[in-house]
Design a protein around this motif. Structure first.
Motif, PDB file in Angstrom:
ATOM      1  N   SER A   1       0.850  -1.186   0.000  1.00 25.29           N
ATOM      2  CA  SER A   1       0.000   0.000   0.000  1.00 25.29           C
ATOM      3  C   SER A   1       0.889   1.240   0.000  1.00 25.29           C
ATOM      4  N   PHE A   2       0.261   2.408  -0.223  1.00 22.31           N
ATOM      5  CA  PHE A   2       1.019   3.649  -0.356  1.00 22.31           C
ATOM      6  C   PHE A   2       0.393   4.743   0.502  1.00 22.31           C
ATOM      7  N   ALA A   3       1.271   5.510   1.145  1.00 21.96           N
ATOM      8  CA  ALA A   3       0.873   6.734   1.842  1.00 21.96           C
ATOM      9  C   ALA A   3       1.365   7.907   1.006  1.00 21.96           C
ATOM     10  N   VAL A   4       0.483   8.863   0.729  1.00 22.50           N
ATOM     11  CA  VAL A   4       0.791   9.967  -0.172  1.00 22.50           C
ATOM     12  C   VAL A   4       0.759  11.280   0.605  1.00 22.50           C
ATOM     13  N   SER A   5       1.776  12.127   0.384  1.00 20.54           N
ATOM     14  CA  SER A   5       1.809  13.453   1.020  1.00 20.54           C
ATOM     15  C   SER A   5       2.545  14.413   0.102  1.00 20.54           C
ATOM     16  N   ALA A   6       2.315  15.724   0.335  1.00 21.72           N
ATOM     17  CA  ALA A   6       3.003  16.740  -0.459  1.00 21.72           C
ATOM     18  C   ALA A   6       4.457  16.839  -0.018  1.00 21.72           C
ATOM     19  N   VAL A   7       5.371  17.055  -0.975  1.00 25.30           N
ATOM     20  CA  VAL A   7       6.792  17.171  -0.655  1.00 25.30           C
ATOM     21  C   VAL A   7       7.035  18.377   0.240  1.00 25.30           C
ATOM     22  N   ASN A   8       6.461  19.527  -0.109  1.00 21.80           N
ATOM     23  CA  ASN A   8       6.613  20.753   0.661  1.00 21.80           C
ATOM     24  C   ASN A   8       5.221  21.226   1.078  1.00 21.80           C
ATOM     25  N   PRO A   9       4.868  21.088   2.342  1.00 15.66           N
ATOM     26  CA  PRO A   9       3.499  21.436   2.755  1.00 15.66           C
ATOM     27  C   PRO A   9       3.180  22.919   2.614  1.00 15.66           C
ATOM     28  N   ILE A  10       4.238  23.789   2.568  1.00 14.36           N
ATOM     29  CA  ILE A  10       3.998  25.231   2.454  1.00 14.36           C
ATOM     30  C   ILE A  10       3.792  25.626   1.000  1.00 14.36           C
ATOM     31  N   ILE A  11       4.717  25.182   0.151  1.00 13.67           N
ATOM     32  CA  ILE A  11       4.593  25.450  -1.288  1.00 13.67           C
ATOM     33  C   ILE A  11       4.592  24.096  -2.009  1.00 13.67           C
ATOM     34  N   PRO A  12       3.486  23.409  -1.998  1.00  9.41           N
ATOM     35  CA  PRO A  12       3.463  22.071  -2.599  1.00  9.41           C
ATOM     36  C   PRO A  12       3.580  22.122  -4.121  1.00  9.41           C
ATOM     37  N   THR A  13       4.448  21.306  -4.647  1.00 10.90           N
ATOM     38  CA  THR A  13       4.619  21.218  -6.100  1.00 10.90           C
ATOM     39  C   THR A  13       4.369  19.807  -6.613  1.00 10.90           C
ATOM     40  N   ASP A  14       4.705  18.838  -5.832  1.00 11.79           N
ATOM     41  CA  ASP A  14       4.426  17.469  -6.248  1.00 11.79           C
ATOM     42  C   ASP A  14       4.257  16.595  -5.012  1.00 11.79           C
ATOM     43  N   TYR A  15       3.968  15.286  -5.260  1.00 12.79           N
ATOM     44  CA  TYR A  15       3.664  14.357  -4.172  1.00 12.79           C
ATOM     45  C   TYR A  15       4.879  13.487  -3.844  1.00 12.79           C
ATOM     46  N   TYR A  16       4.889  13.060  -2.588  1.00  4.93           N
ATOM     47  CA  TYR A  16       5.872  12.088  -2.119  1.00  4.93           C
ATOM     48  C   TYR A  16       5.086  10.871  -1.639  1.00  4.93           C
ATOM     49  N   THR A  17       5.512   9.663  -1.996  1.00  2.89           N
ATOM     50  CA  THR A  17       4.809   8.450  -1.569  1.00  2.89           C
ATOM     51  C   THR A  17       5.747   7.525  -0.826  1.00  2.89           C
ATOM     52  N   GLU A  18       5.189   6.840   0.129  1.00  2.00           N
ATOM     53  CA  GLU A  18       5.944   5.848   0.910  1.00  2.00           C
ATOM     54  C   GLU A  18       5.192   4.527   0.854  1.00  2.00           C
ATOM     55  N   GLU A  19       5.901   3.465   0.514  1.00  2.00           N
ATOM     56  CA  GLU A  19       5.264   2.165   0.321  1.00  2.00           C
ATOM     57  C   GLU A  19       5.409   1.276   1.546  1.00  2.00           C
ATOM     58  N   SER A  20       4.316   0.625   1.900  1.00  2.12           N
ATOM     59  CA  SER A  20       4.337  -0.438   2.898  1.00  2.12           C
ATOM     60  C   SER A  20       4.188  -1.770   2.171  1.00  2.12           C
ATOM     61  N   ARG A  21       5.030  -2.733   2.525  1.00  3.82           N
ATOM     62  CA  ARG A  21       5.011  -4.025   1.840  1.00  3.82           C
ATOM     63  C   ARG A  21       4.243  -5.096   2.620  1.00  3.82           C
ATOM     64  N   ASN A  22       3.650  -4.693   3.730  1.00  5.03           N
ATOM     65  CA  ASN A  22       3.007  -5.698   4.579  1.00  5.03           C
ATOM     66  C   ASN A  22       1.674  -5.185   5.122  1.00  5.03           C
ATOM     67  N   GLN A  23       0.837  -4.664   4.227  1.00  2.00           N
ATOM     68  CA  GLN A  23      -0.489  -4.182   4.603  1.00  2.00           C
ATOM     69  C   GLN A  23      -1.451  -5.380   4.640  1.00  2.00           C
TER      70      GLN A  23
END
Length: 593
Positions: A516-538
């Motif tokens: 599964s993936f958790a999605v968040s903005a790279v820069n919360p103040i001036i967001p330009t794109d997304y950052y994702t973190e993968e879990s392999r054991n959901q």
């Protein structure tokens, strides 16, 4: 649309009273996703079949069928699954067991906006020619209280078929068109900026199949041809064809009371898949297989020895590059069955083979696939198995077996990440981490299967099945979407001189694992794109799914029915993000003619 559905139901009910056509019916499945390929075995069960069928099968066919009789587990998802084909995957409603015919029309409505129309008609145009047609439609308004975006679905299938009986054999031909219109609604990792999303996916499939069964197993046994063309909302297309010829020489004497059968299977299978988004992958696979075997019989016991010789030609292309494979395979095949009695038959053996993974077949299992897959065949290098089966006074039938396999390119489903990481992009409906891909790995598989059917009292049938499955893989840390244990139990009971039919079916499935993936903005103040973190054991939780049904025949041509699905009201997930419908009740009427 809902008003129109209510009007249709009321209009139909108002016309039921004038119907006075005769004969009891065969209870056809409420299922839209039922495999409607009208194979010979299905046609044989119909009381409306032609006279020539009474002399079929010949004695050698009966012997062949009885020795190879298996009570396989029906490997289907629960009837209450949210996807329409899985809502209808197995009929839990009881069937009338005598004096039935196939001509009927059924209409039903239930909560979650479930609306169905179901019809089948067939008849003889000559003494040896039967033709028929069937049509099915199901829709649901989806989980409006759980999702802010659209989760409705609808599915339809219409087909025609013909059965032709000759002095030497029988033909079976069918053609059908089906569509499944649904949404990629399983968004769990990213909150959409708007609820007005286009999450549409639609799959169209046109199939033509043919089967010829030769009454005598002298040289020609049978011929089977299957084909389909598939397309989807995103421009994917797939052409599939399979031709199988079985040649044989049966029942020749070897020594005293030992007889033998000689068989040669010839199989040609080809599939061409083309995708039009992302990597624009294309997959071409061609498999040619020869399967010689010899079976020695003594009474009800036998010993089989043979081999499968396969030649595979495959080619995969994409934006990232091309790959080709030309390979020859050999698979051992042997089986021995010792029939101590009808109640106890012990068997064991070894086999293997190639399975072509196609977009169409994988969609049947998981409709939420991305429309851009790498398709590779799965090779079961060898599969050792042993088991016991039997029939106890025609009151209890069972088959228990265990096996161990070496598998290459075993197929699994994994969740996809975002495809576009731009925060302000106009995102496609499949680009919310809400689709799945097909991945492969080598490893071993240990399985235990069991299936039984019992008839404890008159008019009562009880069945149960279990499947234990343990993979050990070379590369993947987890086994994705393969539960360790599945169990189902059901019963069907008729009473009041078979006017009232009751049904029960419950499924137990253990936890499954996914990424599964958790999605968040790279820069919360001036967001330009997304950052994702993968879990392999959901973990995707296990579930218990309880289903009940009832049908009452008011008149020999008119009955009412009710189905209760997922009555424990658990909105579990078969695939991460995709909740199934809660408790459902569907009621309706059916007339036959």
């Amino acid at each position: 649309m809902n008003k129109l559905k209510y009007i249709a139901v009321l209009a139909f009910l108002s016309t039921v009273g004038i119907s006075e056509v005769g004969a009891q019916i065969k209870e056809e499945q409420l299922i839209l996703a039922k495999k409607r390929e009208p194979e010979v075995k299905k046609i044989e069960k119909k009381k409306t079949s032609v006279v020539q069928e009474k002399n079929y099968p010949p004695d050698n066919k009966k012997k062949e069928d009885s020795l190879n009789l298996k009570y396989d587990i029906v490997n289907v998802p629960p009837v209450s699954d949210f996807k329409t084909t899985e809502i209808q995957s197995e009929d839990i409603s009881p069937k009338f067991s005598s004096d039935y015919q196939s001509n009927y029309f059924r209409l039903g409505y239930g909560n979650y906006g479930k609306f169905l129309a179901d019809a089948n008609i067939s008849g003889k145009i000559q003494d040896n020619v039967e033709i028929g047609a069937d049509a099915h439609y199901l829709s649901t308004s989806g989980l409006k209280k759980d999702y802010d975006w659209d989760s409705k679905q609808n599915e339809a299938k219409i087909g025609v078929f013909s059965n032709i009986y000759t002095e030497t054999g029988k033909f079976n031909i069918d053609a059908n068109y089906a569509f499944n219109n649904y949404n990629y609604y399983g968004i769990y990792a990213l909150t959409p900026q708007t609820n007005d999303l286009d999450l549409t996916q639609k799959v169209n499939k046109f199939s033509v199949n043919g089967y010829y069964d030769h009454y005598s197993n002298d040289i020609l046994n049978n011929v089977r041809v299957k084909s389909y063309f598939l397309s989807d909302h995103f421009g994917a297309s797939e052409n599939y064809a399979n031709a199988e010829v079985n040649l044989s020489k049966h029942d020749f004497s070897v020594y005293d009371d030992i007889t033998a059968n000689g068989d040669l299977g010839i199989n040609l299978e080809t599939v061409n898949s083309k995708f039009n988004i992302l990597n624009k992958s294309t997959n071409n696979q061609f498999n040619f297989t020869l399967s010689p075997k010899v079976t020695f019989y003594k009474g009800d016991s036998y010993f089989l020895i043979g081999s499968d010789f396969s030649f595979l030609n495959s080619k995969n292309t994409s934006i990232g590059g091309d790959s080709k494979n030309n390979k020859f395979y050999w698979f051992p095949r042997a089986e021995v069955l010792v029939a101590a009695a009808d109640e106890f038959k012990f068997y064991g053996g070894i086999d293997g083979g190639l399975k072509l993974n196609t977009y169409g077949n994988l969609l049947d299992e998981n409709p939420y696939l991305i429309s851009d897959l790498y398709l590779a065949p799965t090779e079961t290098k060898y599969h050792f198995y042993f088991g016991m089966k039997g029939d106890v006074d025609q009151a209890f039938k069972y088959d228990f077996n265990a096996g161990f396999s070496k598998v290459n390119q075993a197929q699994f489903f994994m969740a996809n990440n975002l495809f576009d990481f731009n925060l302000n992009s106009n995102r496609n409906g499949y680009d919310y981490a809400n689709t799945f891909n097909s991945v492969y790995d080598n490893g071993t598989l240990m399985e235990v299967k069991g299936d039984l059917q019992a008839f404890p009292v008159e008019n009562l049938v009880v069945d149960a099945g279990l499947h234990f499955m343990k993979y050990k893989l070379d590369n993947l840390d987890q086994v994705y979407y393969k539960p360790l244990f599945r169990f189902n139990i059901g019963a069907k009971y008729t009473m009041l001189e078979k006017k009232l039919n009751l049904g029960f079916k419950t499924y137990f499935v253990t936890d499954r694992t996914t990424n599964s993936f958790a999605v968040s903005a790279v820069n919360p103040i001036i967001p330009t794109d997304y950052y994702t973190e993968e879990s392999r054991n959901q973990k995707v939780g296990g579930y218990v799914d309880l289903n009940l049904s009832a049908e009452y025949k008011i008149h020999k041509n008119f009955s009412i029915f009710a189905l209760g699905n997922n009555l424990l009201n658990t909105k579990y997930q078969n695939y991460l993000g995709y909740k199934v419908l809660g408790a459902q009740v569907v009621g309706g009427v059916k007339i036959t003619f």
